[in-house]
Design a protein around this motif. Structure first.
Motif, PDB file in Angstrom:
ATOM      1  N   SER A  79      66.379  50.530 113.295  1.00 21.63           N
ATOM      2  CA  SER A  79      65.674  50.367 114.562  1.00 21.63           C
ATOM      3  C   SER A  79      66.590  50.826 115.681  1.00 21.63           C
ATOM      4  CB  SER A  79      65.256  48.909 114.771  1.00 21.63           C
ATOM      5  OG  SER A  79      66.391  48.069 114.873  1.00 21.63           O
ATOM      6  N   LEU A  80      66.031  51.548 116.634  1.00 24.54           N
ATOM      7  CA  LEU A  80      66.792  52.165 117.714  1.00 24.54           C
ATOM      8  C   LEU A  80      66.343  51.560 119.044  1.00 24.54           C
ATOM      9  CD1 LEU A  80      66.313  55.788 116.392  1.00 24.54           C
ATOM     10  CD2 LEU A  80      68.329  54.381 116.080  1.00 24.54           C
ATOM     11  N   LEU A 108      72.598  48.728 120.393  1.00 25.49           N
ATOM     12  CA  LEU A 108      72.166  50.118 120.310  1.00 25.49           C
ATOM     13  C   LEU A 108      71.188  50.335 119.157  1.00 25.49           C
ATOM     14  CD1 LEU A 108      75.685  51.737 120.797  1.00 25.49           C
ATOM     15  CD2 LEU A 108      73.867  51.631 122.507  1.00 25.49           C
ATOM     16  N   MET A 109      71.521  49.804 117.991  1.00 25.88           N
ATOM     17  CA  MET A 109      70.646  49.979 116.827  1.00 25.88           C
ATOM     18  C   MET A 109      70.936  48.897 115.805  1.00 25.88           C
ATOM     19  SD  MET A 109      72.357  53.221 114.827  1.00 25.88           S
ATOM     20  CE  MET A 109      72.765  54.112 116.310  1.00 25.88           C
ATOM     21  N   ARG A 110      69.967  48.706 114.917  1.00 26.75           N
ATOM     22  CA  ARG A 110      70.090  47.746 113.826  1.00 26.75           C
ATOM     23  C   ARG A 110      69.729  48.449 112.516  1.00 26.75           C
ATOM     24  NH1 ARG A 110      70.086  42.294 115.580  1.00 26.75           N
ATOM     25  NH2 ARG A 110      69.792  42.101 117.848  1.00 26.75           N
ATOM     26  N   TYR A 111      70.612  48.315 111.557  1.00 21.98           N
ATOM     27  CA  TYR A 111      70.403  48.884 110.217  1.00 21.98           C
ATOM     28  C   TYR A 111      70.111  47.728 109.276  1.00 21.98           C
ATOM     29  CZ  TYR A 111      71.818  51.064 105.733  1.00 21.98           C
ATOM     30  OH  TYR A 111      71.875  51.523 104.435  1.00 21.98           O
ATOM     31  N   GLN A 143      85.803  52.962 129.845  1.00 22.67           N
ATOM     32  CA  GLN A 143      85.769  52.549 128.450  1.00 22.67           C
ATOM     33  C   GLN A 143      84.487  53.056 127.807  1.00 22.67           C
ATOM     34  OE1 GLN A 143      85.488  48.324 127.847  1.00 22.67           O
ATOM     35  NE2 GLN A 143      85.853  48.436 125.642  1.00 22.67           N
ATOM     36  N   ILE A 144      84.621  53.560 126.571  1.00 24.16           N
ATOM     37  CA  ILE A 144      83.457  53.976 125.783  1.00 24.16           C
ATOM     38  C   ILE A 144      83.550  53.210 124.471  1.00 24.16           C
ATOM     39  CG2 ILE A 144      82.140  55.915 124.890  1.00 24.16           C
ATOM     40  CD1 ILE A 144      84.000  57.715 126.582  1.00 24.16           C
ATOM     41  N   GLY A 145      82.858  52.100 124.384  1.00 24.27           N
ATOM     42  CA  GLY A 145      83.032  51.207 123.253  1.00 24.27           C
ATOM     43  C   GLY A 145      81.888  51.247 122.267  1.00 24.27           C
ATOM     44  N   LEU A 146      82.216  51.046 120.992  1.00 17.81           N
ATOM     45  CA  LEU A 146      81.218  50.910 119.932  1.00 17.81           C
ATOM     46  C   LEU A 146      81.660  49.774 119.021  1.00 17.81           C
ATOM     47  CD1 LEU A 146      78.626  52.089 118.588  1.00 17.81           C
ATOM     48  CD2 LEU A 146      80.176  53.399 117.114  1.00 17.81           C
ATOM     49  N   VAL A 250      74.645  45.620 112.902  1.00 10.08           N
ATOM     50  CA  VAL A 250      74.232  45.774 114.291  1.00 10.08           C
ATOM     51  C   VAL A 250      75.294  46.571 115.028  1.00 10.08           C
ATOM     52  CG1 VAL A 250      73.630  44.605 116.438  1.00 10.08           C
ATOM     53  CG2 VAL A 250      72.956  43.609 114.241  1.00 10.08           C
ATOM     54  N   LEU A 251      74.888  47.669 115.622  1.00 12.34           N
ATOM     55  CA  LEU A 251      75.792  48.486 116.424  1.00 12.34           C
ATOM     56  C   LEU A 251      75.482  48.233 117.894  1.00 12.34           C
ATOM     57  CD1 LEU A 251      75.821  51.846 114.444  1.00 12.34           C
ATOM     58  CD2 LEU A 251      77.346  49.906 114.241  1.00 12.34           C
ATOM     59  N   SER A 252      76.523  47.942 118.662  1.00 14.34           N
ATOM     60  CA  SER A 252      76.371  47.629 120.078  1.00 14.34           C
ATOM     61  C   SER A 252      77.487  48.297 120.859  1.00 14.34           C
ATOM     62  CB  SER A 252      76.389  46.117 120.301  1.00 14.34           C
ATOM     63  OG  SER A 252      77.633  45.572 119.872  1.00 14.34           O
ATOM     64  N   THR A 253      77.436  48.177 122.181  1.00 14.74           N
ATOM     65  CA  THR A 253      78.462  48.802 123.016  1.00 14.74           C
ATOM     66  C   THR A 253      78.856  47.902 124.169  1.00 14.74           C
ATOM     67  OG1 THR A 253      78.998  50.747 124.368  1.00 14.74           O
ATOM     68  CG2 THR A 253      76.745  49.970 124.476  1.00 14.74           C
TER      69      THR A 253
END
Length: 778
Positions: A79-80, A108-111, A143-146, A250-253
């Motif tokens: 999901s994006l 940002l997205m969920r796998y 900052q560019i965080g992941l 879960v990918l976030s920033t």
């Protein structure tokens, strides 16, 4: 322990061959439409941590292959999310996560993978498309965080990995144990997102690979690797009894976007926004001991099918026990090359999508590559540039008020022009006067603060820009003019979407019909022009000071072609000529430009480019942007074969055909066939093309006499014959000699082939990585 399957990416220089065979049809007259075959390959190798348990033989990798460009809410198990501050957009088979304002733990997205056993390994790949490995603190904090976090079905996190490019305090890779509430820093410096390969390939991306692995023993091992050959770090966390197993990755920033006032005195009220981005690909879930497959090549280049390819595989790496199909054909493992190879139809299409599948120890990969095949024939090839010239020059005018301003600015030169139109003026008829002109686009024109555009705005503005041309001009060039066989709606070229751009804008412009664009001058993250997932013909001393010039191996590469030489301001002759010389020696494209109401500051250099070279061995074809893009398509889509049935000692006949330019969104322009006549005297040349028959002896076939402005005809020069034509299917060239051949013509053919992954698969350098990723280290 983490096991990895390693792809050895082939970066093969022009003189070295790969596992590619062209099989000409049997019989005396190979017809043009006959299906020849080329041998395509997939590289697959594995760095094993130990034996694979039977219960772990399951898994899959989400490659995003086949995804259309744009924003989606869901793609299979992913999901994006799009917000006012962030956007996840699918571009070129990857998820591009862009941040244009400050965020804290923004999802940002969920796998949501399917876990099929008590032991599991969940992983992802990522990189930040930016210049360098740290951000300059002089302009302010950034900052560019992941963050990648593994959670259970109740949303409770087990562990998280933070990756952050930024100014010194925001530059790190760390592991956070959610249960213990502590953090372990793996690194306080970030590794570069791109490394220089060579002049042909330029830069290739490097990636972080983050893995969460449980053997079912109550521990989760977290490993961070980098494809440049570095084990960034490894740690373990205890899985609490109450944690209900992995449900989502879960990918976030967390990001800090830098906004500064404009330094341009002309627009002091404007702000300059330096956005950021992370690129995510290859989300995977598999059994705990199953290997991690990656398939390639990122680049594979073959120029001589008769040579035996050489592969640089790490010791014990080639895996011969996988099931691989390429283009629907089962691929056999070749122990001599260490590759899986299959004979697929040799279709002359630039960047043809080819699907392949891999099943390795129960783990499946479904992906695609872009395949380009050029067919050669005895003594004949499709010329790299029109009429056999060594390099290309383009003269353009920025911020153009229509054709009139371009014609006025370059009135002292005899060079085709590209007018990058911002305002409507003049008419299409001005494209038809020799030496010809192209109407290009310069809208949208994002200048200050432009690198913050999301997909919806990018797509709307791209459509509006191309629509403006279609509403106000009848055709874009002499090749687009309906009276000359064009469609009257093919507007190909754009200066660049302002000095800044987002990848969303370039992909949206491509979808709208643009086929050649300008590199962004912004070297911050999230802007094209600072790594080579897009890009061709970069200038010497360009990105990271190394310089490179390389070929557009796929159509999207031309959307980040550099405009190199501006005549707005005077530059030292040595500096300017050094740039021109570098482009010429790399057989590249020199895009020259300036702005209206400014005098050309280096006329002597432009005259030198325009005039025939008398003191320089490398001559240039004088073109427009759209001619360059259209010729490249024509080059990669033209088929060529030797017709043995119509040839003898005194006559060589070649069959020629090409793909549909209109279907590719480019112009149908003359493409050059180069024939090495080996010192023989040509008595006649007969070209049959599109129902017409033209002969040198009758004068109906135009003698180009060293012409450097595109046309159809022939040119005899330095022991070579160059024949340029449109090459409708069924066309042919017959060359009749005044003297008999000294010996029979060898009819074996070779087929240069280029393969590039549809998604950039990372650049996994076998020797370097194996020095770090030994079985003992896993």
């Amino acid at each position: 322990m983490l096991a990895a399957a390693l792809i050895v990416v082939l970066l093969i220089a022009s003189g070295l061959a790969a596992a590619l065979l062209l099989t000409p049809g049997r019989g005396s007259t190979p017809p043009l439409e006959e299906r020849r075959s080329v041998r395509a390959w997939v590289d697959l190798s594995s760095v094993a941590a130990g034996p694979v348990r039977d219960e772990d033989r399951w898994g899959s990798v989400e490659t995003f292959a086949g995804s259309r460009s744009g924003t989606l809410s869901y793609y299979r198990q992913v999901s994006l999310r799009q917000t006012a501050a962030t956007e996840c957009v699918l571009l070129g088979g990857e998820v591009w996560c862009m941040m244009r304002s400050n965020t804290t733990d923004e999802v940002l997205m969920r796998y949501t993978p399917t876990v099929r056993g008590p032991g599991w390994n969940i992983s992802f790949e990522c990189y930040a498309p930016q210049a360098g490995d740290a951000l300059d603190p002089a302009r302010g904090e950034k900052q560019i965080g992941l963050t990648g976090a593994l959670i259970d079905r109740r949303g409770i996190a087990l562990a998280a990995v933070d990756l952050s490019y930024g100014t010194p305090d925001e530059n790190y890779v760390r592991l956070r144990d959610a249960g213990a509430g502590n953090a372990t820093y793996f690194s306080e410096s970030m590794l570069p997102s791109a490394t220089y390969r060579n002049e042909r390939e330029g830069f290739a991306s490097e990636r972080y690979l983050v893995s969460f692995q449980s053997m079912g023993d109550g521990l989760c091992t977290i490993t961070v690797l980098h494809t440049s050959g570095t084990m960034v770090g490894r740690g373990a966390v205890t899985i609490p009894p109450a944690w209900e197993g992995p449900a989502q990755l879960v990918l976030s920033t967390t990001s800090k976007v830098l906004v500064v006032q404009s330094t341009d005195p002309a627009v002091p009220w404007m702000t300059d926004t330096h956005s950021g981005a992370w690129i995510v690909d290859n989300l995977a879930c598999r059994g705990a001991t199953a290997p991690y497959p990656l398939a390639g090549p990122l680049y594979g280049y073959a120029s001589d099918a008769s040579s035996v390819p050489s592969g640089s595989f790490p010791a014990g790496a080639p895996r011969g026990d996988a099931e691989v199909t390429i283009d629907g054909v089962k691929a056999a493992f070749n122990a001599a090359t260490g590759r899986y190879e299959a004979d697929v139809a040799a279709r002359t299409i630039w960047g043809m999508g080819v699907n392949y599948t891999i099943l390795l120890d129960g783990v499946t990969v479904n992906d695609s590559m872009e395949l380009t095949t050029t067919l050669t024939a005895p003594h004949a090839t499709v010329s790299e540039w029109w009429n056999g010239w060594d390099w290309v020059s383009v003269f353009g005018l920025d911020d153009c008020g229509g054709p009139d301003s371009a014609l006025s600015s370059y009135r002292d030169y005899h060079h085709p022009l590209t007018a990058y139109v911002m305002y409507v003026g003049g008419s299409s008829s001005q494209t038809l006067a020799y030496p010809y002109l192209e109407i290009g686009l310069h809208a949208p024109h994002d200048w200050q603060g432009g690198a913050i555009k999301f997909w919806r705005d990018a797509a709307r503005q791209a459509d509006d820009g191309v629509g403006m041309l279609r509403e106000n001009y009848t055709f874009a060039s002499r090749w687009d003019a309906p009276a000359n066989g064009g469609r009257g709606d093919t507007y190909i070229s754009m200066a660049n979407p302002g000095n800044k751009a987002t990848y969303q804008q370039l992909y949206a412009l491509y979808a709208a019909g643009i086929r050649i664009d300008g590199r962004s001058s912004d070297k911050e993250a999230g802007s094209p022009g600072n790594h080579t997932q897009l890009g061709s013909w970069y200038d010497a001393g360009g990105y990271q000071g190394t310089g490179a010039g390389w070929t557009a191996y796929r159509p999207m590469d031309l959307m980040d072609a550099a405009r190199l030489l501006s005549w707005d301001h005077e530059r030292p002759w040595n500096e300017s000529f050094g740039l021109v010389n570098s482009v010429a020696e790399n057989h590249g494209v020199l895009r020259v430009y300036g702005h209206p109401n400014r005098a050309i500051s280096m006329p002597e250099l432009l005259y030198w480019i325009d005039d025939p070279k008398t003191n320089y061995s490398l001559e240039n074809w004088k073109a427009t942007d759209g001619e360059v893009a259209s010729y490249i398509y024509g080059r990669w889509s033209t088929s060529l074969s030797y017709d043995t049935g119509r040839s003898d000692a005194s006559t060589w006949t070649y069959n020629v055909g090409r793909g549909s330019a209109a279907d590719a969104g480019v112009w149908n322009v003359p493409v050059t066939i180069a024939i090495d006549i080996h010192g023989r005297t040509v008595r006649d040349i007969t070209v049959k093309d599109g129902g017409r028959t033209m002969r040198m002896s009758s004068g109906s076939l135009t003698d180009l006499h060293g012409a450097r402005i595109m046309d159809s005809g022939y040119d005899l020069r330095n022991g070579m014959l160059y024949v340029s034509g449109m090459w409708a299917n069924g066309s042919s060239i017959s060359v009749t000699f005044a003297d008999p051949a000294p010996s029979a013509l060898e009819v074996a053919c070779s087929a240069p082939l280029i393969m590039r992954a549809d998604r950039p698969a990372g650049t996994y350098r076998g020797g370097d990585m194996m020095a770090v990723w030994t079985p003992a280290a896993q």
